[in-house]
Design a protein around this motif. Structure first.
Motif, PDB file in Angstrom:
ATOM      1  N   PHE A   1       0.834  -1.209   0.000  1.00 40.59           N
ATOM      2  CA  PHE A   1       0.000   0.000   0.000  1.00 40.59           C
ATOM      3  C   PHE A   1       0.864   1.253   0.000  1.00 40.59           C
ATOM      4  N   VAL A   2       1.949   1.233   0.783  1.00 44.43           N
ATOM      5  CA  VAL A   2       2.852   2.393   0.847  1.00 44.43           C
ATOM      6  C   VAL A   2       3.496   2.648  -0.512  1.00 44.43           C
ATOM      7  N   PHE A   3       3.997   1.580  -1.145  1.00 41.65           N
ATOM      8  CA  PHE A   3       4.687   1.736  -2.424  1.00 41.65           C
ATOM      9  C   PHE A   3       3.759   2.122  -3.568  1.00 41.65           C
ATOM     10  N   THR A   4       2.527   1.635  -3.535  1.00 48.24           N
ATOM     11  CA  THR A   4       1.621   1.857  -4.667  1.00 48.24           C
ATOM     12  C   THR A   4       0.668   3.038  -4.474  1.00 48.24           C
ATOM     13  N   LYS A   5       0.417   3.441  -3.224  1.00 45.82           N
ATOM     14  CA  LYS A   5      -0.542   4.518  -2.973  1.00 45.82           C
ATOM     15  C   LYS A   5       0.076   5.722  -2.266  1.00 45.82           C
ATOM     16  N   VAL A   6       0.767   5.468  -1.167  1.00 47.93           N
ATOM     17  CA  VAL A   6       1.251   6.569  -0.327  1.00 47.93           C
ATOM     18  C   VAL A   6       2.367   7.347  -1.006  1.00 47.93           C
ATOM     19  N   ILE A   7       3.424   6.650  -1.437  1.00 53.30           N
ATOM     20  CA  ILE A   7       4.571   7.343  -2.036  1.00 53.30           C
ATOM     21  C   ILE A   7       4.187   8.090  -3.311  1.00 53.30           C
ATOM     22  N   PRO A   8       3.380   7.504  -4.226  1.00 51.98           N
ATOM     23  CA  PRO A   8       2.955   8.286  -5.408  1.00 51.98           C
ATOM     24  C   PRO A   8       2.184   9.549  -5.050  1.00 51.98           C
TER      25      PRO A   8
END
Length: 293
Positions: free
Chosen positions: A126-133
């Motif tokens: 979730f962090v890599f695909t949603k939060v960071i973007p």
């Protein structure tokens, strides 16, 4: 004499359940796997043939995916062992240097090790695909606008980040215990002699915690070679097979793609021999340094 025999019997009875579990879930499957690795069994059919070392030869000469996954695993192991131990040791040294809130920091950094690997990995997805973007979009940071799990050049470092985050807690506790075991009078004598912090670390702390280093490197070597759930949850070996580790390749061969159980068993034995050889070399070398220290 009778009392001694009773004590021996009682000790054997205590050991027996663990020994039975070892035989049932490790020794016997290992022996069976060694035998099946010399056959062409598909895991289902009762009829199979003895093929000798043909599976082993094929693994190295006619299976590009096996070699690729083996090389990726070796790369992952090297970086995971170095980074996990370096970060864990650094945290242990920093926390032990504090006079207050040791328990708080120890709990915070140990907490990831207590979480289920699958659950924590899905959080990182979730962090890599949603939060960071979203952070990259809001802040205008173009260097964060990459496919963290879909780009082969970046996905490795994403896997390594999650590995270090979840693996340093236990190692940190081991290093902290070793540091706490250093005699206080040695530190005081070194301080009186004018030893600076770097010299203290190099000539006193590191030699006296070398046994902890041996244990931690041993643990990280074994866990890194056998990693599966972390990579499976993050990338499932993709894109393509660019992040496929050796354990995923073995399971794919046995249950998902070709159902070649005998061939997969040969790969598993190869992995076992690699881990055994590297572990024996690592322990023997580091044990000698412990004695010298």
């Amino acid at each position: 004499m009778l009392r001694k025999n009773k004590k021996t019997i009682s000790l054997l009875l205590f050991v027996l359940p663990a020994f039975a579990m070892y035989l049932l879930f490790l020794a016997i499957p290992m022996i069976q796997g060694s035998y099946y690795s010399l056959t062409n069994w598909n895991g289902l059919n009762k009829n199979y043939s003895f093929v000798g070392i043909k599976n082993y030869i094929e693994a190295f000469t006619d299976d590009a995916s096996f070699i690729t996954s083996l090389l990726f695993t070796a790369k992952y192991v090297i970086f995971a062992v170095i980074f996990q131990n370096a970060v864990a040791l650094l945290l242990a040294l920093l926390i032990e240097s504090q006079k207050r809130l040791k328990g708080f920091f120890r709990t915070i950094f140990f907490l990831p090790s207590m979480l289920s690997p699958i659950i924590s990995t899905f959080v990182w997805v979730f962090v890599f695909t949603k939060v960071i973007p979203e952070i990259a979009k809001a802040a205008g940071w173009d260097f964060l606008k990459v496919s963290w799990l879909g780009d082969p050049s970046v996905s490795f470092w994403s896997i390594l980040t999650v590995s270090v985050w979840g693996g340093v807690g236990m190692l940190m506790i081991i290093y902290m215990s070793a540091i706490q075991g250093i005699p206080q009078h040695l530190k005081e004598a070194a301080t009186i002699d004018g030893v600076n912090p770097f010299q203290m670390l190099r000539f006193i702390t590191m030699p006296l915690i070398s046994h902890a280093l041996t244990i931690c490197v041993f643990l990280t070597l074994n866990s890194s070679f056998k990693v599966y759930d972390l990579v499976y949850a993050l990338t499932n070996g993709g894109p393509g097979r660019s992040t496929q580790v050796i354990t995923m390749n073995i399971l794919e061969e046995a249950y998902q793609r070709n159902f070649r159980y005998g061939f997969a068993s040969a790969k598993a034995i190869i992995l076992f021999l690699i881990i055994l050889a590297i572990t024996l070399i690592q322990v023997s070398i580091m044990k000698k340094k412990e004695v010298e220290a």
